[in-house]
Motif scaffolding. Sequence first.
Motif, short mmCIF file in Angstrom:
data_model
loop_
_atom_site.label_atom_id
_atom_site.label_comp_id
_atom_site.label_asym_id
_atom_site.label_seq_id
_atom_site.Cartn_x
_atom_site.Cartn_y
_atom_site.Cartn_z
N LYS A 285 0.83 -1.20 0.00
CA LYS A 285 0.00 0.00 0.00
C LYS A 285 0.87 1.25 0.00
O LYS A 285 0.60 2.23 -0.72
CB LYS A 285 -0.92 0.01 1.22
N LEU A 286 1.95 1.24 0.80
CA LEU A 286 2.87 2.37 0.81
C LEU A 286 3.55 2.54 -0.55
O LEU A 286 3.73 3.67 -1.02
CB LEU A 286 3.93 2.17 1.90
N ALA A 287 3.90 1.42 -1.19
CA ALA A 287 4.52 1.50 -2.51
C ALA A 287 3.55 2.08 -3.53
O ALA A 287 3.93 2.89 -4.39
CB ALA A 287 4.99 0.11 -2.95
N THR A 288 2.28 1.69 -3.44
CA THR A 288 1.26 2.22 -4.35
C THR A 288 1.12 3.73 -4.21
O THR A 288 1.11 4.47 -5.20
CB THR A 288 -0.09 1.54 -4.08
N ILE A 289 1.02 4.21 -2.97
CA ILE A 289 0.85 5.64 -2.72
C ILE A 289 2.09 6.41 -3.17
O ILE A 289 1.99 7.49 -3.75
CB ILE A 289 0.56 5.88 -1.23
N MET A 290 3.27 5.83 -2.93
CA MET A 290 4.51 6.51 -3.32
C MET A 290 4.57 6.70 -4.83
O MET A 290 4.87 7.80 -5.32
CB MET A 290 5.71 5.69 -2.84
N PHE A 291 4.28 5.65 -5.59
CA PHE A 291 4.36 5.74 -7.04
C PHE A 291 3.27 6.64 -7.61
O PHE A 291 3.48 7.35 -8.59
CB PHE A 291 4.27 4.35 -7.67
N GLN A 292 2.09 6.63 -6.99
CA GLN A 292 1.02 7.50 -7.45
C GLN A 292 1.36 8.97 -7.25
O GLN A 292 1.05 9.82 -8.09
CB GLN A 292 -0.28 7.17 -6.72
N ASN A 293 2.00 9.28 -6.14
CA ASN A 293 2.28 10.67 -5.78
C ASN A 293 3.56 11.22 -6.40
O ASN A 293 3.84 12.40 -6.27
CB ASN A 293 2.37 10.82 -4.26
N ILE A 294 4.31 10.38 -7.08
CA ILE A 294 5.58 10.84 -7.63
C ILE A 294 5.39 11.59 -8.94
O ILE A 294 6.29 12.29 -9.41
CB ILE A 294 6.53 9.64 -7.80
N PHE A 295 4.20 11.47 -9.55
CA PHE A 295 3.87 12.18 -10.78
C PHE A 295 2.68 13.10 -10.53
O PHE A 295 1.86 12.85 -9.65
CB PHE A 295 3.54 11.20 -11.90
#
Length: 344
Positions: free
Chosen positions: A158-168
């Motif tokens: 879940k943390l990985a999902t949020i990180m990748f979503q918020n990087i763009f």
Amino acid sequence: MARIGNKKKQRFVKPIKVKKQSEVDHVTGEKIPKSFVFSRGKLPGPLKQLQMDLRKLMLPYTALNLKEKKRNNLKDYLNVAGPMGVTHFLMLSKTETAPYLRVARTPQGPTLTFKIQEYSLAVEIAQSQLRPRCPKDLFKNPPLIVLSGFGTGDQHLKLATIMFQNIFPAIDINTVKLSTCQRIVLLNYNKDTKLIDFRHYSIRLQPVGVTRRLRKFVQNHQVPDLRSLQDVSDFVTKAGYGSESEADDEAATVTLASDLGRVNQASTKSAVKLQEIGPRLTLQLIKVEEGLCSGGIIFNEYGGEKKQDNKSDKKKAQEVASSEDEDEDMNEDESEGQEVDDED
């Protein structure tokens, strides 16, 4: 009579206007994420090229020509990140066993550490293709982001999902211009192997039912060579190079809501083509830290999931996820951008 001295004519020099980069998305009203891509320690030649490929992938909201010095430490980058509005760090490193990629949110984390199992550079991807495609405006806008297989319910995923979503940057799907959607980043998580396939593609649209010759004629506005043809109708009816059947596949076609270039018109069907431009990565998430390369370990692949027997520890992990979740309104599409000023 007094002599009048000769005065040099002063040439008027028009001042150069430095276009200030927007800090807030004009569509969504949210802060635009920006990134630094740099190394930690000495990197071999191929990894240095991978670093440049990642910088190019993160365009336009990154420092493409960021200069690094041996004496620079993490605190130096962090001090510069604040005034420049940089929200994420991508850090490459190399040990005796394998290369690693750390993705961190500034200034307080969390930090995700990935082991790079395999990678291919953008130049290697281009060399493997018959017709590599890289238009001049391809990196003018940020890529779209699509995640697959991350919804397993695990805290670290879940943390990985949020990180990748918020990087763009986020977009508004109701007002986004199709012309800005030219690239896409695909991340697929395999729960059996626990590996993440990282792919970077360019997006191209082709009108359905139109031969390659006609598309080239409309796009280039050049007079075709008809010497080898008996009649002008042969130019229209004769099939172009390559197979046209792929463009007629219903599963790969979309109906456009607006005009896109000279060939793809609104309310007509166009085939969506993806062509890989690299880099290509195979990643394994091995560690999640609460802070910026420091703090408590939320997840460790080699030590197992951190036991949350203590309620306070469990609450702390949830707070890290919720702090990242504040920006989770991001979609898998991205908005227009402009390059961050490079910092020495």
